[in-house]
Design an enzyme around this catalytic site. Structure first.
Site, PDB file in Angstrom:
ATOM      1  N   PRO A 192       9.578   0.102  27.262  1.00  0.00           N
ATOM      2  CG  PRO A 192      11.489   0.892  26.180  1.00  0.00           C
ATOM      3  CD  PRO A 192      10.608  -0.317  26.297  1.00  0.00           C
ATOM      4  CE  LYS A 195      -3.857   1.022  13.017  1.00  0.00           C
ATOM      5  NZ  LYS A 195      -4.097   0.313  11.717  1.00  0.00           N
ATOM      6  CE1 TYR A 229      -0.170  -0.729  15.285  1.00  0.00           C
ATOM      7  CE2 TYR A 229      -0.767  -0.589  17.613  1.00  0.00           C
ATOM      8  CZ  TYR A 229      -1.082  -0.951  16.319  1.00  0.00           C
ATOM      9  OH  TYR A 229      -2.296  -1.523  16.034  1.00  0.00           O
ATOM     10  CB  SER A 230      -0.592   3.938  19.609  1.00  0.00           C
ATOM     11  OG  SER A 230       0.387   4.495  20.436  1.00  0.00           O
ATOM     12  CB  THR A 246      -5.481  -0.046  17.613  1.00  0.00           C
ATOM     13  OG1 THR A 246      -5.150  -0.396  18.955  1.00  0.00           O
ATOM     14  CG2 THR A 246      -4.562   1.093  17.185  1.00  0.00           C
ATOM     15  CG  ASP A 247      -7.628  -0.654  22.618  1.00  0.00           C
ATOM     16  OD1 ASP A 247      -6.560  -0.866  22.015  1.00  0.00           O
ATOM     17  OD2 ASP A 247      -8.008  -1.357  23.584  1.00  0.00           O
ATOM     18  CD  GLU A 248      -1.878  -0.874  21.304  1.00  0.00           C
ATOM     19  OE1 GLU A 248      -0.787  -0.280  21.314  1.00  0.00           O
ATOM     20  OE2 GLU A 248      -1.986  -2.104  21.205  1.00  0.00           O
ATOM     21  CB  ILE A 250      -1.018   0.021   1.168  1.00  0.00           C
ATOM     22  CG1 ILE A 250      -0.328   0.004   2.538  1.00  0.00           C
ATOM     23  CG2 ILE A 250      -2.003  -1.127   1.044  1.00  0.00           C
ATOM     24  CD1 ILE A 250      -1.269   0.312   3.708  1.00  0.00           C
ATOM     25  N   PRO A 308       8.335 -14.415  28.708  1.00  0.00           N
ATOM     26  CG  PRO A 308       9.085 -13.176  26.868  1.00  0.00           C
ATOM     27  CD  PRO A 308       8.385 -14.447  27.231  1.00  0.00           C
TER      28      PRO A 308
HETATM   29  P1  NAD Z   1      -0.527  -8.435  11.415  1.00  0.00           P
HETATM   30  O1  NAD Z   1       0.794  -7.817  11.729  1.00  0.00           O
HETATM   31  O2  NAD Z   1      -0.773  -9.841  11.838  1.00  0.00           O
HETATM   32  O3  NAD Z   1      -0.785  -8.379   9.834  1.00  0.00           O
HETATM   33  C1  NAD Z   1      -0.517  -7.240   9.075  1.00  0.00           C
HETATM   34  C2  NAD Z   1      -0.637  -7.628   7.610  1.00  0.00           C
HETATM   35  O4  NAD Z   1      -0.431  -6.448   6.819  1.00  0.00           O
HETATM   36  C3  NAD Z   1       0.405  -8.653   7.151  1.00  0.00           C
HETATM   37  O5  NAD Z   1      -0.202  -9.616   6.313  1.00  0.00           O
HETATM   38  C4  NAD Z   1       1.405  -7.826   6.373  1.00  0.00           C
HETATM   39  O6  NAD Z   1       2.086  -8.553   5.356  1.00  0.00           O
HETATM   40  C5  NAD Z   1       0.502  -6.754   5.784  1.00  0.00           C
HETATM   41  N1  NAD Z   1       1.227  -5.525   5.463  1.00  0.00           N
HETATM   42  C6  NAD Z   1       2.114  -4.852   6.243  1.00  0.00           C
HETATM   43  N2  NAD Z   1       2.598  -3.802   5.569  1.00  0.00           N
HETATM   44  C7  NAD Z   1       1.981  -3.794   4.355  1.00  0.00           C
HETATM   45  C8  NAD Z   1       2.059  -2.937   3.221  1.00  0.00           C
HETATM   46  N3  NAD Z   1       2.861  -1.878   3.212  1.00  0.00           N
HETATM   47  N4  NAD Z   1       1.274  -3.214   2.170  1.00  0.00           N
HETATM   48  C9  NAD Z   1       0.455  -4.303   2.148  1.00  0.00           C
HETATM   49  N5  NAD Z   1       0.367  -5.160   3.183  1.00  0.00           N
HETATM   50  C10 NAD Z   1       1.125  -4.897   4.276  1.00  0.00           C
HETATM   51  O7  NAD Z   1      -1.600  -7.446  12.021  1.00  0.00           O
HETATM   52  P2  NAD Z   1      -3.013  -7.758  12.691  1.00  0.00           P
HETATM   53  O8  NAD Z   1      -2.801  -8.073  14.126  1.00  0.00           O
HETATM   54  O9  NAD Z   1      -3.770  -8.693  11.824  1.00  0.00           O
HETATM   55  O10 NAD Z   1      -3.676  -6.309  12.629  1.00  0.00           O
HETATM   56  C11 NAD Z   1      -4.467  -5.915  11.515  1.00  0.00           C
HETATM   57  C12 NAD Z   1      -4.965  -4.507  11.735  1.00  0.00           C
HETATM   58  O11 NAD Z   1      -5.717  -4.439  12.931  1.00  0.00           O
HETATM   59  C13 NAD Z   1      -3.838  -3.476  11.879  1.00  0.00           C
HETATM   60  O12 NAD Z   1      -4.219  -2.310  11.211  1.00  0.00           O
HETATM   61  C14 NAD Z   1      -3.762  -3.237  13.380  1.00  0.00           C
HETATM   62  O13 NAD Z   1      -3.310  -1.928  13.662  1.00  0.00           O
HETATM   63  C15 NAD Z   1      -5.215  -3.423  13.785  1.00  0.00           C
HETATM   64  N6  NAD Z   1      -5.430  -3.885  15.166  1.00  0.00           N
HETATM   65  C16 NAD Z   1      -4.846  -5.034  15.606  1.00  0.00           C
HETATM   66  C17 NAD Z   1      -5.116  -5.468  16.910  1.00  0.00           C
HETATM   67  C18 NAD Z   1      -4.536  -6.754  17.439  1.00  0.00           C
HETATM   68  O14 NAD Z   1      -4.759  -7.073  18.617  1.00  0.00           O
HETATM   69  N7  NAD Z   1      -3.832  -7.550  16.634  1.00  0.00           N
HETATM   70  C19 NAD Z   1      -5.968  -4.728  17.744  1.00  0.00           C
HETATM   71  C20 NAD Z   1      -6.532  -3.556  17.239  1.00  0.00           C
HETATM   72  C21 NAD Z   1      -6.272  -3.155  15.948  1.00  0.00           C
HETATM   73  P1  TYD Z   2       1.047  -7.232  22.714  1.00  0.00           P
HETATM   74  O1  TYD Z   2       0.533  -8.562  22.302  1.00  0.00           O
HETATM   75  O2  TYD Z   2       2.383  -6.803  22.191  1.00  0.00           O
HETATM   76  O3  TYD Z   2      -0.077  -6.163  22.407  1.00  0.00           O
HETATM   77  P2  TYD Z   2      -0.135  -4.583  22.800  1.00  0.00           P
HETATM   78  O4  TYD Z   2       1.158  -4.124  23.308  1.00  0.00           O
HETATM   79  O5  TYD Z   2      -0.437  -4.001  21.453  1.00  0.00           O
HETATM   80  O6  TYD Z   2      -1.243  -4.455  23.776  1.00  0.00           O
HETATM   81  O7  TYD Z   2       1.142  -7.206  24.304  1.00  0.00           O
HETATM   82  C1  TYD Z   2       0.004  -7.403  25.129  1.00  0.00           C
HETATM   83  C2  TYD Z   2       0.438  -7.153  26.569  1.00  0.00           C
HETATM   84  O8  TYD Z   2       1.390  -8.175  26.935  1.00  0.00           O
HETATM   85  C3  TYD Z   2       1.163  -5.830  26.742  1.00  0.00           C
HETATM   86  O9  TYD Z   2       0.810  -5.290  28.012  1.00  0.00           O
HETATM   87  C4  TYD Z   2       2.623  -6.202  26.736  1.00  0.00           C
HETATM   88  C5  TYD Z   2       2.633  -7.594  27.324  1.00  0.00           C
HETATM   89  N1  TYD Z   2       3.703  -8.472  26.816  1.00  0.00           N
HETATM   90  C6  TYD Z   2       4.543  -9.152  27.734  1.00  0.00           C
HETATM   91  O10 TYD Z   2       4.413  -9.023  28.958  1.00  0.00           O
HETATM   92  N2  TYD Z   2       5.517  -9.967  27.216  1.00  0.00           N
HETATM   93  C7  TYD Z   2       5.703 -10.127  25.870  1.00  0.00           C
HETATM   94  O11 TYD Z   2       6.631 -10.871  25.457  1.00  0.00           O
HETATM   95  C8  TYD Z   2       4.832  -9.443  24.964  1.00  0.00           C
HETATM   96  C9  TYD Z   2       5.001  -9.595  23.469  1.00  0.00           C
HETATM   97  C10 TYD Z   2       3.847  -8.639  25.487  1.00  0.00           C
END
Ligand code: NAD
Ligand code: TYD
Length: 352
Positions: free
Chosen positions: A273, A153, A149-150, A124-126, A60, A204
């Site tokens: 951090p 977003k 990241y957040s 995301t809620d983040e 994208i 961890p």
């Molecule tokens: P993920 O990291 O598992 O998957 C991301 C996908 O996007 C991968 O298939 C990757 O190849 C593709 N991608 C990355 N960069 C790209 C680019 N430049 N062009 C095309 N494709 C690309 O992520 P996820 O956990 O499935 O999250 C999906 C969406 O949901 C994200 O936007 C994330 O911010 C949002 N989200 C995730 C969570 C969560 O708990 N996982 C919670 C809230 C929101």
């Molecule tokens: P994560 O799955 O990275 O999601 P997010 O940071 O986007 O919420 O982490 C979920 C929670 O778990 C977060 O509070 C960080 C913690 N965490 C650990 O304690 N150990 C780990 O190795 C990871 C990846 C996350």
């Protein structure tokens, strides 16, 4: 209905593609995914022969490619594509800016130019930042992202709202809490702890382990995304939460218990951090306006997820070894799999 899904080879995107193909029998899906380390086309191996599903490899961030694809005509775009792991954003934010912000703007621009009727941004809620022990994030909570990241977003959300407000682009946003379920890349908390524990390895836990997340099963999130796509109002934001607030240490112990591993596998490590202390979602608006409510109870969903990781140990080991990178070449055969344009390590190398 022809929809463009981006990031469909990742965790949530692949679950969404499968759910749409199963429940919306007249919809065609094109999945645009660049296959970063997190993109695994094997996640959709079961649907790749479905005539209503097409996979297109591309980024994208490539504005020309996005424009040419969107020009072919789509009713809707659902943008899942993102760099999604907070820890990685601490060590290398540039890709987060490029994909999460510039990539989203490329899609918005193409949608505007080619008259796409619905643009759904997956957020995301983040973006709301961190909560004290009391209170919830509502859609009116001011954005206060705390990590790269957040922040990317939140910036993308603002661009979506700008396109909706300024250009009348029919765009809207869902913001979900932490998802869990099958096909999540094993660098995130639940799949990392599950796969390590199943192999008898340490898990961890960051800081004091008392950080709170609100867990939402990925299938519930996908149903919410679909409800927003079909019933949501243009220009609106919908929070999707599981109502399952748990401190990380409680989830860690539940994982170990279910897989029959000892609590002594928990290793308290240096905190991330800027680690957000608590997320919790108020999703009354989605319930009222979309008729959506999460169905999967956390304990049941967690057990099913852990059983999935146990039953799919080969999927985990192929991801961890990097073997999954050969899948694209074997099945789509353009000789690009494993090429240098793929992003580096399959599993995050932690800084000491
Ligand atoms: P993920 O990291 O598992 O998957 C991301 C996908 O996007 C991968 O298939 C990757 O190849 C593709 N991608 C990355 N960069 C790209 C680019 N430049 N062009 C095309 N494709 C690309 O992520 P996820 O956990 O499935 O999250 C999906 C969406 O949901 C994200 O936007 C994330 O911010 C949002 N989200 C995730 C969570 C969560 O708990 N996982 C919670 C809230 C929101
Ligand atoms: P994560 O799955 O990275 O999601 P997010 O940071 O986007 O919420 O982490 C979920 C929670 O778990 C977060 O509070 C960080 C913690 N965490 C650990 O304690 N150990 C780990 O190795 C990871 C990846 C996350």
């Amino acid at each position: 209905m022809r929809i463009l899904v981006t990031g469909g080879c990742g965790f949530i995107g692949s679950n969404f593609v499968r759910q749409v193909l199963e429940t919306r029998k007249t919809w065609d899906i094109v999945n645009l995914d660049s296959l970063t380390y997190a993109g695994n086309p094997e996640n959709l191996a079961d649907v790749e022969k479905n005539p209503r599903y097409t996979f297109k490899r591309g980024s994208i961030t490539d504005g020309t490619l996005v424009d040419e694809l969107v020009k072919t005509g789509f009713d809707s775009i659902v943008n899942f594509a993102a760099e999604s792991h907070v820890d990685r954003s601490l060590y290398g934010p540039t890709e987060f800016v490029q994909t999460n912000l510039q990539g989203t703007v490329n899609l918005l621009e193409a949608a505007k130019r080619h008259g796409v009727q619905r643009f759904l941004q997956i957020s995301t809620d983040e973006v709301y930042g961190s909560l004290p022990p009391e209170g919830f994030f509502s859609e009116k909570t001011p954005l206060h992202p705390n990590n790269p990241y957040s922040s990317t977003k939140a910036a993308a959300d603002m661009m979506v709202q700008a396109y909706s407000h300024t250009f009348n682009l029919p765009a809207l946003i869902t913001r979900s809490s932490n998802n869990y379920g099958p096909y999540q890349y094993p660098e995130k908390f639940i799949p990392l702890f599950a796969s390590n524990a199943l192999e008898g390895k340490k898990v961890p836990l960051y800081g004091d382990g008392m950080h709170i997340r609100d867990w939402l099963h990925v299938e519930d999130n996908c149903r919410g995304v679909l409800a927003a796509l079909e019933k949501g109002k243009t220009g609106q934001v919908y929070n999707l939460g599981g109502g399952n607030e748990r401190p990380n240490v409680v989830v860690a112990k539940a994982i170990l218990k279910h897989v029959g591993a000892p609590v002594s596998l928990i290793e308290f490590v240096k905190d991330r951090p800027g680690h957000d202390r608590r997320y919790a979602i108020d999703c009354k608006k989605a319930k009222k306006e979309l008729g959506w409510t999460p169905k999967i109870k956390f304990e049941k969903g967690l057990k099913a997820t852990l059983d999935w990781y146990k039953a799919n140990a080969t999927w985990v080991s192929r991801v961890r070894s990097g073997e999954y990178r050969t899948y694209y070449e074997k099945h789509y055969g353009d000789g690009l799999a494993g090429a240098a344009d793929r992003q580096s390590t399959p599993v995050l190398r932690r800084k000491p």
